[in-house]
Scaffold this active site. Structure first.
Site, short mmCIF file in Angstrom:
data_model
loop_
_atom_site.label_atom_id
_atom_site.label_comp_id
_atom_site.label_asym_id
_atom_site.label_seq_id
_atom_site.Cartn_x
_atom_site.Cartn_y
_atom_site.Cartn_z
N ASP A 217 -11.84 26.58 2.33
CA ASP A 217 -10.53 27.32 2.21
C ASP A 217 -10.72 28.80 2.01
O ASP A 217 -10.12 29.84 2.81
CB ASP A 217 -9.54 26.71 1.22
CG ASP A 217 -8.09 26.96 1.68
OD1 ASP A 217 -8.00 27.35 2.80
OD2 ASP A 217 -7.51 26.90 0.76
N ASP A 343 -2.44 21.77 1.58
CA ASP A 343 -2.45 21.96 0.27
C ASP A 343 -1.64 20.89 -0.48
O ASP A 343 -2.12 20.28 -1.44
CB ASP A 343 -1.90 23.47 -0.01
CG ASP A 343 -2.53 24.51 0.65
OD1 ASP A 343 -3.96 24.49 0.78
OD2 ASP A 343 -1.86 25.33 1.06
#
Length: 464
Positions: A217, A343
């Site tokens: 990420d 997420d």
């Protein structure tokens, strides 16, 4: 919005900047609350499913039966009898392959979006959603029915599954319907996928995958060539919705992009017209230069913010979204915080896996994850720059899990056992079998009570 020092114009610009920041902060605070709530719902719904459908308190019971043939376990199938070194190496291999797959898929998404193949993207996502609702969701529903021995005929089950699948796919991917309905189905998708990951991925592979995804990420969002960064920049350049599963705290859908663009153009044209009229009225005034400088500074300040980079988590609040917009834009809320479903899923996987250790551990990992999310959103509000949502939350969650499993829980189990031993009467005679049986049952009761609360930590510290 920049402030220019010197003179009255600089002071007025600074005042306007301060008031806008306060308004944005108040609105941001409300939007953060709207994101934390659905994340909490997804996390604890996943934990509930994990606890409801478990058949054994040992978390390795999933690993031996459910991980065969899983994509995440393609390189190594973890077994409880393997050594720590073997588990570590195998989990790294599995996590590396999974991250490679995610990276390739994200770059493929970017290429399709760049070449304006949005219909292909949404068609693929609709097919994926159909599979999630119709296959994974139906599987979870069957497990719940079997676990609680609820009898449902095949026709009724197929009817409800088909209806939920069709309505979910249309609401999320194809039909611009109610925002609340869309948010509800996005939460349902997150719960289903998170539960699948928790139960289908072995323990070592799960934690290694979470760490690798947090590192990925960082690369995908912060580096200049990161795929997520490129997608966000291209989306802002074209003023189009991000082609991904994104939970929106406020309005902002694919159907609303056109009205937002029309509103921006209208506001910009009105502002330009007002500036031109003001310059024309003051063309013969001896104070033209001073007033003109003030007008141009305010104009640059209000327009300059549109160039600021934002992230999938946060969209800049538009100053032009006032209550006095035209009737066509009524109900079209400005874009707020947007959090990717990935997420949601990885937060829930972390807390769900912690729940397989103990509920005590799950609660503290949840607090760590939410704290990391709030820190990330605060960074977005302050810097107005793209920030990844996983690294802070995953780092805090993993550190909390390790600390609780290897430090706090063993200490608490030891204390519980010591208190149980101290509660034995002073006249206890170790030669009497009845007293021996009584002590054994008392020790067993104390161990089981602490075991149910704290998980499997009783083996770390001797009780006697």
């Amino acid at each position: 919005m920049s402030s220019h020092p010197g003179g009255a114009s600089g002071e007025m610009q600074q005042t306007r900047h301060t008031s806008f920041t306060k308004r944005e902060y108040a609105q941001m605070k409300r939007e953060v609350q709207k994101v934390v709530l659905p994340v909490s719902v997804v996390v604890w719904a996943t934990v509930c499913f994990v606890e409801m459908l478990r058949t054994d308190s040992d978390d390795d019971s999933y690993d031996a039966t459910n991980t065969n043939g899983s994509m995440v376990s393609s390189a190594y199938n973890e077994k409880a009898t393997d050594s720590t070194k073997t588990k570590m190496i195998g989990s790294v291999e599995n996590a590396f392959i999974f991250v490679l797959f995610v990276t390739a898929a994200t770059f493929g998404l970017y290429l399709l979006f760049k070449h304006r193949c949005g219909s292909v993207i949404w068609a693929y996502m609709a097919f994926s959603g159909f599979s999630i609702f119709g296959v994974l969701g139906a599987t979870v529903a069957l497990q719940v029915l079997r676990r609680y021995e609820i009898n449902v005929d095949v026709v009724s089950f197929a009817f409800y599954t088909w209806n939920v699948t069709v309505v979910g796919v249309l609401s999320v991917f194809l039909w611009p319907g109610s925002l609340r309905v869309k948010q509800g189905f996005l939460v349902l998708i997150s719960v289903i996928v998170a539960y699948y990951f928790v139960t289908q991925i072995a323990e070592w592979t799960t934690w290694t995958m979470l760490v690798f995804m947090a590192i990925y990420d960082l690369y995908a969002v912060l580096t200049p060539n990161g795929p997520l960064r490129k997608i966000v920049e291209l989306s802002q350049e074209r003023e189009e919705a991000i082609p991904a599963l994104v939970y929106e705290a406020r309005g902002g859908s694919r159907s609303g992009n056109g009205s937002r663009r029309r509103r921006r153009k209208k506001s910009n044209s009105e502002r330009q017209g007002d500036d031109a009229s003001l310059d024309g009225d003051l063309s013969s005034s001896p104070e033209k230069d001073a007033v003109g400088e003030k007008t141009s500074l305010l104009g640059r300040g209000s327009n300059g913010s549109s160039k600021i980079e934002t992230a999938p988590l946060l969209q800049r609040f538009d100053e032009n979204d006032d209550d006095d917009d035209d009737d066509d834009d009524e109900g079209d809320l400005p874009e707020g915080i947007k959090l990717g479903l990935g997420d949601f899923i990885f937060y829930s996987v972390l807390v769900g896996r912690a729940a397989m250790q103990s509920l005590f551990c799950a609660v503290f990992c949840y607090v760590a994850v939410i704290s990391g999310l709030i820190v990330t959103l605060a960074g977005l509000a302050l810097h107005k720059a793209a920030l990844p949502a996983l690294p802070v939350s995953i780092a805090l969650g993993v550190i909390t899990f390790v600390a609780i499993k290897f430090l706090i829980e063993p200490f608490l189990v030891y204390e519980f056992g010591r208190d149980a031993m101290e509660s034995i009467p002073d006249d206890y005679n170790p030669g009497m079998s009845s007293s021996t049986s009584s002590m054994s049952s008392m020790s067993s009761s104390s161990s089981s009570s602490s075991y149910s609360l704290l998980g499997q930590s009783s083996s770390y510290w001797p009780l006697h």
